[in-house]
Design a protein around this motif. Sequence first.
Motif, PDB file in Angstrom:
ATOM      1  N   LEU A 331     -42.495 -30.881  -7.368  1.00  0.00           N
ATOM      2  CA  LEU A 331     -42.309 -29.422  -7.431  1.00  0.00           C
ATOM      3  C   LEU A 331     -42.466 -28.849  -8.833  1.00  0.00           C
ATOM      4  O   LEU A 331     -42.534 -27.625  -8.996  1.00  0.00           O
ATOM      5  CB  LEU A 331     -40.923 -29.047  -6.881  1.00  0.00           C
ATOM      6  CG  LEU A 331     -40.677 -29.399  -5.411  1.00  0.00           C
ATOM      7  CD1 LEU A 331     -39.228 -29.113  -5.044  1.00  0.00           C
ATOM      8  CD2 LEU A 331     -41.622 -28.630  -4.497  1.00  0.00           C
ATOM      9  N   GLY A 332     -42.498 -29.710  -9.839  1.00  0.00           N
ATOM     10  CA  GLY A 332     -42.633 -29.217 -11.198  1.00  0.00           C
ATOM     11  C   GLY A 332     -43.926 -28.432 -11.385  1.00  0.00           C
ATOM     12  O   GLY A 332     -44.997 -28.867 -10.961  1.00  0.00           O
ATOM     13  N   GLY A 333     -43.821 -27.255 -11.981  1.00  0.00           N
ATOM     14  CA  GLY A 333     -44.998 -26.440 -12.232  1.00  0.00           C
ATOM     15  C   GLY A 333     -45.466 -25.610 -11.066  1.00  0.00           C
ATOM     16  O   GLY A 333     -46.407 -24.808 -11.203  1.00  0.00           O
ATOM     17  N   THR A 334     -44.826 -25.771  -9.890  1.00  0.00           N
ATOM     18  CA  THR A 334     -45.254 -24.984  -8.726  1.00  0.00           C
ATOM     19  C   THR A 334     -44.666 -23.581  -8.733  1.00  0.00           C
ATOM     20  O   THR A 334     -45.178 -22.692  -8.040  1.00  0.00           O
ATOM     21  CB  THR A 334     -44.833 -25.672  -7.418  1.00  0.00           C
ATOM     22  OG1 THR A 334     -43.389 -25.704  -7.351  1.00  0.00           O
ATOM     23  CG2 THR A 334     -45.376 -27.087  -7.333  1.00  0.00           C
ATOM     24  N   GLY A 335     -43.572 -23.404  -9.463  1.00  0.00           N
ATOM     25  CA  GLY A 335     -42.873 -22.133  -9.414  1.00  0.00           C
ATOM     26  C   GLY A 335     -42.059 -21.947  -8.150  1.00  0.00           C
ATOM     27  O   GLY A 335     -41.526 -20.864  -7.901  1.00  0.00           O
ATOM     28  N   ALA A 404     -35.841 -39.119   1.318  1.00  0.00           N
ATOM     29  CA  ALA A 404     -35.263 -37.823   1.647  1.00  0.00           C
ATOM     30  C   ALA A 404     -35.693 -36.747   0.655  1.00  0.00           C
ATOM     31  O   ALA A 404     -36.033 -35.619   1.049  1.00  0.00           O
ATOM     32  CB  ALA A 404     -33.737 -37.921   1.689  1.00  0.00           C
ATOM     33  N   ILE A 405     -35.691 -37.058  -0.640  1.00  0.00           N
ATOM     34  CA  ILE A 405     -36.054 -36.062  -1.642  1.00  0.00           C
ATOM     35  C   ILE A 405     -37.546 -35.759  -1.577  1.00  0.00           C
ATOM     36  O   ILE A 405     -37.965 -34.601  -1.720  1.00  0.00           O
ATOM     37  CB  ILE A 405     -35.640 -36.531  -3.056  1.00  0.00           C
ATOM     38  CG1 ILE A 405     -34.119 -36.775  -3.102  1.00  0.00           C
ATOM     39  CG2 ILE A 405     -36.024 -35.489  -4.095  1.00  0.00           C
ATOM     40  CD1 ILE A 405     -33.277 -35.586  -2.702  1.00  0.00           C
ATOM     41  N   GLU A 406     -38.358 -36.778  -1.346  1.00  0.00           N
ATOM     42  CA  GLU A 406     -39.792 -36.526  -1.162  1.00  0.00           C
ATOM     43  C   GLU A 406     -40.019 -35.619   0.042  1.00  0.00           C
ATOM     44  O   GLU A 406     -40.832 -34.683  -0.016  1.00  0.00           O
ATOM     45  CB  GLU A 406     -40.527 -37.853  -0.983  1.00  0.00           C
ATOM     46  CG  GLU A 406     -40.619 -38.680  -2.251  1.00  0.00           C
ATOM     47  CD  GLU A 406     -41.078 -40.106  -1.991  1.00  0.00           C
ATOM     48  OE1 GLU A 406     -41.273 -40.461  -0.802  1.00  0.00           O
ATOM     49  OE2 GLU A 406     -41.228 -40.869  -2.968  1.00  0.00           O
ATOM     50  N   GLY A 407     -39.294 -35.880   1.134  1.00  0.00           N
ATOM     51  CA  GLY A 407     -39.425 -35.039   2.316  1.00  0.00           C
ATOM     52  C   GLY A 407     -38.923 -33.624   2.076  1.00  0.00           C
ATOM     53  O   GLY A 407     -39.535 -32.652   2.528  1.00  0.00           O
ATOM     54  N   LEU A 408     -37.826 -33.503   1.357  1.00  0.00           N
ATOM     55  CA  LEU A 408     -37.297 -32.186   1.028  1.00  0.00           C
ATOM     56  C   LEU A 408     -38.323 -31.394   0.216  1.00  0.00           C
ATOM     57  O   LEU A 408     -38.532 -30.196   0.451  1.00  0.00           O
ATOM     58  CB  LEU A 408     -35.990 -32.333   0.251  1.00  0.00           C
ATOM     59  CG  LEU A 408     -35.375 -31.070  -0.344  1.00  0.00           C
ATOM     60  CD1 LEU A 408     -35.089 -30.030   0.718  1.00  0.00           C
ATOM     61  CD2 LEU A 408     -34.096 -31.414  -1.115  1.00  0.00           C
ATOM     62  N   ALA A 409     -38.972 -32.055  -0.730  1.00  0.00           N
ATOM     63  CA  ALA A 409     -39.981 -31.378  -1.545  1.00  0.00           C
ATOM     64  C   ALA A 409     -41.140 -30.888  -0.688  1.00  0.00           C
ATOM     65  O   ALA A 409     -41.677 -29.787  -0.910  1.00  0.00           O
ATOM     66  CB  ALA A 409     -40.489 -32.319  -2.631  1.00  0.00           C
ATOM     67  N   VAL A 410     -41.531 -31.672   0.304  1.00  0.00           N
ATOM     68  CA  VAL A 410     -42.578 -31.234   1.228  1.00  0.00           C
ATOM     69  C   VAL A 410     -42.156 -29.936   1.933  1.00  0.00           C
ATOM     70  O   VAL A 410     -42.937 -28.986   2.052  1.00  0.00           O
ATOM     71  CB  VAL A 410     -42.885 -32.333   2.262  1.00  0.00           C
ATOM     72  CG1 VAL A 410     -43.756 -31.781   3.399  1.00  0.00           C
ATOM     73  CG2 VAL A 410     -43.570 -33.511   1.601  1.00  0.00           C
ATOM     74  N   CYS A 411     -40.905 -29.896   2.382  1.00  0.00           N
ATOM     75  CA  CYS A 411     -40.410 -28.706   3.082  1.00  0.00           C
ATOM     76  C   CYS A 411     -40.362 -27.490   2.160  1.00  0.00           C
ATOM     77  O   CYS A 411     -40.666 -26.366   2.582  1.00  0.00           O
ATOM     78  CB  CYS A 411     -39.032 -28.983   3.666  1.00  0.00           C
ATOM     79  SG  CYS A 411     -39.017 -30.295   4.931  1.00  0.00           S
ATOM     80  N   VAL A 412     -39.986 -27.701   0.906  1.00  0.00           N
ATOM     81  CA  VAL A 412     -39.959 -26.596  -0.051  1.00  0.00           C
ATOM     82  C   VAL A 412     -41.359 -26.043  -0.261  1.00  0.00           C
ATOM     83  O   VAL A 412     -41.571 -24.822  -0.275  1.00  0.00           O
ATOM     84  CB  VAL A 412     -39.341 -27.053  -1.389  1.00  0.00           C
ATOM     85  CG1 VAL A 412     -39.506 -25.969  -2.456  1.00  0.00           C
ATOM     86  CG2 VAL A 412     -37.866 -27.394  -1.218  1.00  0.00           C
ATOM     87  N   ARG A 413     -42.338 -26.944  -0.396  1.00  0.00           N
ATOM     88  CA  ARG A 413     -43.710 -26.479  -0.598  1.00  0.00           C
ATOM     89  C   ARG A 413     -44.225 -25.734   0.631  1.00  0.00           C
ATOM     90  O   ARG A 413     -44.856 -24.676   0.516  1.00  0.00           O
ATOM     91  CB  ARG A 413     -44.620 -27.654  -0.942  1.00  0.00           C
ATOM     92  CG  ARG A 413     -44.402 -28.190  -2.361  1.00  0.00           C
ATOM     93  CD  ARG A 413     -45.493 -29.165  -2.789  1.00  0.00           C
ATOM     94  NE  ARG A 413     -45.349 -30.475  -2.168  1.00  0.00           N
ATOM     95  CZ  ARG A 413     -46.147 -30.965  -1.232  1.00  0.00           C
ATOM     96  NH1 ARG A 413     -47.168 -30.237  -0.789  1.00  0.00           N
ATOM     97  NH2 ARG A 413     -45.942 -32.166  -0.737  1.00  0.00           N
ATOM     98  N   LEU A 414     -43.941 -26.269   1.800  1.00  0.00           N
ATOM     99  CA  LEU A 414     -44.409 -25.628   3.025  1.00  0.00           C
ATOM    100  C   LEU A 414     -43.828 -24.231   3.180  1.00  0.00           C
ATOM    101  O   LEU A 414     -44.555 -23.244   3.376  1.00  0.00           O
ATOM    102  CB  LEU A 414     -44.028 -26.491   4.238  1.00  0.00           C
ATOM    103  CG  LEU A 414     -44.358 -25.892   5.611  1.00  0.00           C
ATOM    104  CD1 LEU A 414     -45.854 -25.676   5.766  1.00  0.00           C
ATOM    105  CD2 LEU A 414     -43.821 -26.783   6.729  1.00  0.00           C
ATOM    106  N   VAL A 415     -42.510 -24.123   3.081  1.00  0.00           N
ATOM    107  CA  VAL A 415     -41.851 -22.825   3.285  1.00  0.00           C
ATOM    108  C   VAL A 415     -42.211 -21.856   2.163  1.00  0.00           C
ATOM    109  O   VAL A 415     -42.462 -20.673   2.404  1.00  0.00           O
ATOM    110  CB  VAL A 415     -40.323 -23.018   3.385  1.00  0.00           C
ATOM    111  CG1 VAL A 415     -39.609 -21.668   3.452  1.00  0.00           C
ATOM    112  CG2 VAL A 415     -39.972 -23.866   4.602  1.00  0.00           C
ATOM    113  N   GLY A 416     -42.261 -22.362   0.935  1.00  0.00           N
ATOM    114  CA  GLY A 416     -42.593 -21.494  -0.184  1.00  0.00           C
ATOM    115  C   GLY A 416     -43.989 -20.929  -0.092  1.00  0.00           C
ATOM    116  O   GLY A 416     -44.210 -19.715  -0.311  1.00  0.00           O
TER     117      GLY A 416
END
Length: 422
Positions: A331-335, A404-416
């Motif tokens: 997620l770094g740099g994605t804002g 779990a954290i890798e999966g959470l990051a996927v969800c953040v990118r998708l929803v964001g």
Amino acid sequence: MTTELSADALNGLLERARKDYQDLAGRGLSLNLTRGKPAPEQLDLSEELLSLPAGRHTAADGTDVRNYGGLEGLLELREIFAGVLQVPVGQLLAAGNSSLELMHDSLVHALLSVLPGAESRWVEQERIAFLCPIPGYDRHFALCERFGIEMIPVPMTAEGPDMAVVERLVAEDPAVKGIWCVPKYSNPDGVCYSDETVARLAAMNTAAPDFRIFWDNAYAAHHLTDEPVEIADLLAACADAGNPDRAFVFGSTSKITAAGAGVAFFGSSPANVKWLLANNAKRSIGPDKVNQLRHAMFLRDADGVRTHMERQRALLGPKFEAVARILEAELGGTGLARWTDPKGGYFVTLEVPDGCAKEVVRRAAEAGIVLTPAGATHPYGDDPRDATIRIAPSYPGLEELEQAIEGLAVCVRLVGYEQQAG
């Protein structure tokens, strides 16, 4: 927080996020990051407790721990934790297994009996309110809801609650009777209260003469770095400011030894300690002194606590490092996110774009990753920005946590990216 993207770039990122989420959902994960529980390996560090006191039944002062009495708790255990919790031994009580229980009982006693300095019982007053720094601890908020205590959110800063807001509210409203504080490695954002914050809490003018600071020092010994953070002594600051009865200090060994089978502590002024003991005498003939003795024998002294917590850190540290590493890589740099890098405690706070937290948590659950409900870090479960997610890295194994954290990051990118695409 968000980064400006062209339409083509956004569409590309969104398509990739959707594919990553499909892959995630197809993995059949079953991972849980909901509560800050010690892992089995952490609990194993205290296995010796189960074989203590090994036939011994007499405390250092001659007390037979098998019998009734001793509401103050064993002196030898209070001596071990007096420095850890910054409470003089004579003003520290060792009780049952739960500091949450002590907080509950302190509220009940304040409602039903007159606190030192109070004009009447809280239950006789038309309105009672507590200040709640946010993000905060959901179980504090649950206690207020249980007893009909109004909760007033107060923003957190890097040095603790916004003291300009706190000072204004306590000075103008006599119904404000208390404030919840997790002063060291706070739940969930890891903030440590500055010396100035502690001094201002101790000295501020309050419209309520019976105002109390509920000082939940749950993570007093839970360091994650080579430079443990030390906070100012609240009880001493209150006494110096002429408000000796202002602070209730709570702590426990729940995340030090055996969760659910530890020892809880209450510290305060002599008047407050006398008040609590008088009320507790009507509900108990004494705490579990056998358990207190086994803790004193196991931990031995303050140095023993520090050594034991270094062993805990060796297990917890790599997990917190993994969370930071993966969030930065994904997620770094994605804002799309900001997150805390705590120096101690049990939690990491993840902040996502406004309006996204609930949906991130929902998508994660559908993919087999259960998180603390969005909003749990705010009174009444209502995060007005819908932006805060609490991560509890302690319980899963390292490999499961990384998944779990890798999966959470996927969800953040998708929803964001879905939000940006409209």
